[in-house]
Design a protein around this motif. Structure first.
Motif, mmCIF file in Angstrom:
data_model
loop_
_atom_site.group_PDB
_atom_site.id
_atom_site.type_symbol
_atom_site.label_atom_id
_atom_site.label_comp_id
_atom_site.label_asym_id
_atom_site.label_seq_id
_atom_site.Cartn_x
_atom_site.Cartn_y
_atom_site.Cartn_z
ATOM 1 N N LEU A 1 -6.550 -7.414 -16.480
ATOM 2 C CA LEU A 1 -7.645 -6.875 -15.678
ATOM 3 C C LEU A 1 -7.767 -7.648 -14.376
ATOM 4 O O LEU A 1 -7.873 -7.064 -13.291
ATOM 5 N N MET A 2 -7.736 -8.970 -14.501
ATOM 6 C CA MET A 2 -7.834 -9.795 -13.295
ATOM 7 C C MET A 2 -6.676 -9.488 -12.354
ATOM 8 O O MET A 2 -6.865 -9.273 -11.167
ATOM 9 N N SER A 3 -5.484 -9.477 -12.908
ATOM 10 C CA SER A 3 -4.328 -9.300 -12.024
ATOM 11 C C SER A 3 -4.291 -7.871 -11.497
ATOM 12 O O SER A 3 -3.776 -7.617 -10.417
ATOM 13 N N THR A 4 -4.866 -6.943 -12.250
ATOM 14 C CA THR A 4 -4.928 -5.570 -11.755
ATOM 15 C C THR A 4 -5.939 -5.459 -10.625
ATOM 16 O O THR A 4 -5.670 -4.860 -9.581
ATOM 17 N N LEU A 5 -7.103 -6.080 -10.856
ATOM 18 C CA LEU A 5 -8.157 -5.982 -9.850
ATOM 19 C C LEU A 5 -7.684 -6.571 -8.524
ATOM 20 O O LEU A 5 -7.893 -5.981 -7.469
ATOM 21 N N GLU A 6 -7.011 -7.728 -8.618
ATOM 22 C CA GLU A 6 -6.629 -8.352 -7.354
ATOM 23 C C GLU A 6 -5.458 -7.613 -6.716
ATOM 24 O O GLU A 6 -5.091 -7.890 -5.583
ATOM 25 N N ARG A 7 -4.890 -6.673 -7.445
ATOM 26 C CA ARG A 7 -3.761 -5.929 -6.884
ATOM 27 C C ARG A 7 -4.099 -4.469 -6.610
ATOM 28 O O ARG A 7 -3.203 -3.669 -6.337
ATOM 29 N N ILE A 8 -5.393 -4.142 -6.690
ATOM 30 C CA ILE A 8 -5.800 -2.755 -6.500
ATOM 31 C C ILE A 8 -5.250 -2.193 -5.192
ATOM 32 O O ILE A 8 -4.724 -1.094 -5.131
ATOM 33 N N ALA A 9 -5.358 -3.015 -4.138
ATOM 34 C CA ALA A 9 -4.893 -2.537 -2.834
ATOM 35 C C ALA A 9 -3.402 -2.240 -2.879
ATOM 36 O O ALA A 9 -2.930 -1.252 -2.321
ATOM 37 N N GLU A 10 -2.678 -3.125 -3.590
ATOM 38 C CA GLU A 10 -1.242 -2.926 -3.710
ATOM 39 C C GLU A 10 -0.940 -1.594 -4.402
ATOM 40 O O GLU A 10 -0.037 -0.854 -3.993
ATOM 41 N N PHE A 11 -1.729 -1.290 -5.425
ATOM 42 C CA PHE A 11 -1.526 -0.013 -6.100
ATOM 43 C C PHE A 11 -1.818 1.147 -5.154
ATOM 44 O O PHE A 11 -1.155 2.179 -5.188
ATOM 45 N N GLY A 12 -2.840 0.941 -4.304
ATOM 46 C CA GLY A 12 -3.152 1.958 -3.315
ATOM 47 C C GLY A 12 -1.950 2.187 -2.396
ATOM 48 O O GLY A 12 -1.594 3.330 -2.097
ATOM 49 N N ILE A 13 -1.317 1.096 -1.977
ATOM 50 C CA ILE A 13 -0.142 1.221 -1.110
ATOM 51 C C ILE A 13 0.969 1.976 -1.829
ATOM 52 O O ILE A 13 1.607 2.872 -1.271
ATOM 53 N N LEU A 14 1.165 1.618 -3.099
ATOM 54 C CA LEU A 14 2.192 2.318 -3.874
ATOM 55 C C LEU A 14 1.865 3.812 -3.951
ATOM 56 O O LEU A 14 2.745 4.663 -3.783
ATOM 57 N N ARG A 15 0.573 4.091 -4.185
ATOM 58 C CA ARG A 15 0.182 5.501 -4.304
ATOM 59 C C ARG A 15 0.420 6.245 -2.987
ATOM 60 O O ARG A 15 0.950 7.355 -2.976
ATOM 61 N N THR A 16 0.039 5.619 -1.857
ATOM 62 C CA THR A 16 0.230 6.316 -0.580
ATOM 63 C C THR A 16 1.704 6.505 -0.275
ATOM 64 O O THR A 16 2.070 7.335 0.530
ATOM 65 N N ASN A 17 2.555 5.722 -0.941
ATOM 66 C CA ASN A 17 3.982 5.892 -0.721
ATOM 67 C C ASN A 17 4.656 6.703 -1.816
ATOM 68 O O ASN A 17 5.831 6.528 -2.099
ATOM 69 N N GLY A 18 3.868 7.548 -2.438
ATOM 70 C CA GLY A 18 4.478 8.530 -3.319
ATOM 71 C C GLY A 18 4.504 8.170 -4.787
ATOM 72 O O GLY A 18 5.100 8.865 -5.579
ATOM 73 N N TRP A 19 3.878 7.045 -5.159
ATOM 74 C CA TRP A 19 3.786 6.764 -6.589
ATOM 75 C C TRP A 19 2.689 7.620 -7.194
ATOM 76 O O TRP A 19 1.624 7.775 -6.611
ATOM 77 N N SER A 20 2.956 8.151 -8.376
ATOM 78 C CA SER A 20 1.917 8.927 -9.053
ATOM 79 C C SER A 20 1.059 7.988 -9.892
ATOM 80 O O SER A 20 1.371 6.814 -10.057
ATOM 81 N N GLN A 21 -0.043 8.542 -10.388
ATOM 82 C CA GLN A 21 -0.908 7.753 -11.268
ATOM 83 C C GLN A 21 -0.124 7.243 -12.464
ATOM 84 O O GLN A 21 -0.289 6.112 -12.899
ATOM 85 N N ASN A 22 0.754 8.100 -12.983
ATOM 86 C CA ASN A 22 1.536 7.690 -14.145
ATOM 87 C C ASN A 22 2.494 6.553 -13.828
ATOM 88 O O ASN A 22 2.778 5.724 -14.674
ATOM 89 N N HIS A 23 2.991 6.541 -12.597
ATOM 90 C CA HIS A 23 3.881 5.447 -12.225
ATOM 91 C C HIS A 23 3.137 4.120 -12.231
ATOM 92 O O HIS A 23 3.641 3.122 -12.732
#
Ligand code: ATP
Ligand code: MG
Lengths: 408, 222
Positions: A302-324
């Protein structure tokens, strides 16, 4: 993707390490506890496999030491069809051997956890066998366990020993109660039980902690030693046909409702029940420990996810799906589970090996491949489950929300 | 033919006291291959509009149509695919994934499907084009802001998207570096025939043939 997940774990070494400890300790516990349960099972299985007849004792008596039957019961049982040999026995806690009383022994061993455990389990017990009938038994445990002549096993009790001061000791006692010149007892030596000197005529070794704590002598002698002039503890019964021993046992119980004719199968079954309960208790303990492990993993992820939320956002804007994203986070926690499993199982193996160096009397912790496999599966599953919630939390956000949220 | 169309798009955010409308009905049209600038004061809704065009946010009302496809009618997985295949995005900062090298960052769009040697070569070529052919294995923290931004450009363009969206791509760079980065962006846009939409405060980069969309208080100025 696999390597990416792997790297994400490695870049936070401290946190990853803590989470791993949090999960691997419960896994260690699982493997350790169940190896103990395996070990007990094997010990008792070994013990009981050495006994093939039926033992008749008082209802509800847990063992012959706590049983009491009337003196005329053996003759009555003898008249039951199918019964071949009836050999009465008495059992009791031994008086001090070589002046070492139970209390002294216990006090002596108080400081030592392992010895204390042992002194509880191998409180010396005296059994008096009706040497005349016993000689006819085909599956006498102690007779079979007598050391071979090459190891100076001596001889076993026979018809000539009625009332004699001859005893058969276990190898363990022979080593424990040494001669005055510090050599282990051997046939021909004397041993002091209570206030009397006895002749050691044989040494046996069953390699079962539960059986090796017994001094074997003639029943008349044992009456004196145990100060028990009348009565019997149990009767050892052998059948004409060993296959039918269960049937005959039932017949005996029907004829004498106050007594319990226990075949070894029955002993094993009731032990099985006991172990089943033990396993259930273990299971409960283990689930608790695992819950703690899961909380640790969830927290880390949870901690490492929270601090990486923005990174996930970047991945999503670059074509990663929720499942990815979900897959990435889950993969990471599965990796953690895998490592924790390897660590836990490795520690357990090492620990069990060390523990086995210190355990004696046939009790050994047993780690089966199946148990290790179970530990691994458990670890990977809990690890993965622990990552699911954070993963879902990370994947759920819209890309822009994630980026905004992450940079706050 | 227009690549990007918005029809009377509004966007509101729910804030503490009530609902705050940021865009009050924006209709625009950007032809394919065009370089368009969205300019306007801070807080006027430029970024918000860009995110709507990039399928990264959902308009409250109105329609967004890209290459004939209505984004507002897409499901989330469809939008994921749309972003993956058609949109390249560059933010002001924080564009890269810290745990990945420059090359891997460029390959991010393809990571879930697996990287083929062809893709790898393409990414390398793209990094070479933005002048970073020698820094393939460097991590973002080992690179300057301008270099990071060039990696982001390479990533936005490596999949040869129809639309590239850039939100103040030079906002955190000094004048010289900003000019470099912008020059590269524009060169690649011309080369690939991409439709480029840039949000900026900086009107220096605007050239006569570019389309300029001015936003003020959530409305497009004519
Ligand atoms: N998630 C949100 N929730 C609430 N309000 C928001 C949200 N995102 C943006 N806003 C508001 O919408 C308005 C427009 O924001 P936007 O980021 O589009 O402005 P901008 O034109 O890009 O400004 P700047 O030039 O400073 O980047 C701002 O007043 C901002 O506070
Ligand atoms: Mg903005």
């Amino acid at each position: 993707m696999w390597r990416f997940a792997w790297r994400n774990i490695l870049t936070r070494p401290t946190r990853t390490f803590l989470a791993l400890i949090g999960l691997s300790i419960p896994i260690l516990g699982v493997v350790g506890l169940f190896s103990l349960s395996n070990g007990l099972r094997m010990l008792v299985g070994n013990t009981l496999n050495q006994i093939q007849g039926v033992i008749v004792l008082r209802n509800n008596a847990p063992s012959p030491v706590f049983s009491d039957i009337p003196a005329d019961l053996p003759d009555k049982i003898r008249s039951i069809p199918g019964v071949k040999i009836v050999s009465p026995e008495i059992w009791g806690i031994s008086p001090p051997i070589e002046n070492t009383s139970l209390i002294a022994r216990t006090l002596n061993n108080l400081g030592d956890q392992q010895k204390r455990m042992q002194s509880f389990l191998d409180t010396p017990v005296v059994t008096g066998q009706d040497t005349i009938t016993h000689a006819k038994i085909t599956t006498s445990v102690y007779r079979k366990a007598l050391l071979p002549a090459a190891e100076n096993g001596g001889r076993y009790l026979n018809e000539t020993d009625r009332g004699s001061k001859n005893v058969v000791l276990s190898k363990k006692f022979a080593n424990q109660f040494k001669n005055s010149d510090n050599s282990p007892k051997k046939p021909g030596d004397k041993v002091k039980i209570g206030n009397e000197q006895f002749n050691v005529i044989g040494i046996y070794h069953t390699n079962s902690m539960l059986l090796d704590g017994v001094i074997v002598m003639d029943i008349e002698t044992a009456r004196r030693v145990l100060n028990r002039p009348n009565g019997l503890s149990d009767v050892y019964v052998e059948m004409n046909d060993p296959v039918k021993s269960d049937e005959v046992a039932q017949l005996i119980e029907k004829s004498f409702p106050d007594f319990d004719a226990r075949s070894m199968n029955e002993f094993q079954n009731s032990f099985g029940n006991l172990m089943g309960q033990l396993d259930r208790v273990l299971g409960l303990t283990v689930s608790l420990a695992l819950a703690v492990g899961v909380v640790g993993i969830v927290n880390t992820m949870l901690m490492s996810t929270l601090e990486r939320i923005a990174e996930f956002g970047i991945l999503r804007t670059n074509g990663w799906s929720q499942n990815h994203v979900l897959g990435l986070v889950t993969l990471e926690s599965a990796y953690m589970g895998l490592i924790a499993g390897v660590m836990g199982c490795g520690l357990a193996l090492v620990g069990v090996n060390i523990a086995n160096q210190f355990l004696s009397g046939g009790l050994q912790l047993v780690v089966t491949p199946y148990l290790l496999f179970l530990g691994m599966i458990l670890s990977v599953v809990t690890g993965t489950l622990g990552g699911l919630y954070p993963a879902w939390k990370a994947a759920r956000l819209a890309p822009m929300e994630a980026i905004r949220f992450g940079h706050r | 033919m227009s690549m990007i169309e918005t029809h009377d798009v509004t966007k509101s955010y729910r804030s503490g006291e009530g609902v705050m409308e940021i865009l009050h009905g924006v209709s625009l049209s950007i032809p394919a291959g065009q370089c368009a600038f969205i300019v306007g004061p801070s807080g006027s809704g430029k970024s918000t509009l860009l995110h709507l065009i990039g399928a990264m946010d959902q308009p409250t009302k109105g329609r967004v149509v890209i290459d004939g496809q209505d984004l507002t009618k897409m499901t989330e997985p469809q939008k994921d695919l749309f972003r993956r295949d058609k949109i390249g995005i560059i933010f002001q900062a924080f564009n890269l994934v810290g745990n990945l090298t420059a090359l891997e960052n460029v390959l991010v769009p393809f990571l879930p499907r697996g990287i083929t040697p062809e893709l790898r070569d393409r990414a390398k070529a793209m990094l070479t084009k933005v002048g970073l052919g020698h820094r393939l294995t460097h991590r973002p923290i080992q690179m300057s802001g301008g270099e990071q931004q060039r990696v982001a450009i390479a990533r936005a363009l490596v999949k040869n998207p129809q639309v590239v969206l850039a939100d103040e791509p030079t906002g955190q760079l000094d004048t010289r570096t900003g000019e470099d980065v912008f020059r590269i962006l524009r060169e690649l846009q011309r080369e690939l025939g991409t439709t480029l939409v840039v949000v900026t405060h900086d009107r220096r980069f605007i050239q006569p043939q570019d389309l300029v969309l001015e936003i003020e208080d959530g409305l497009l100025k004519k």
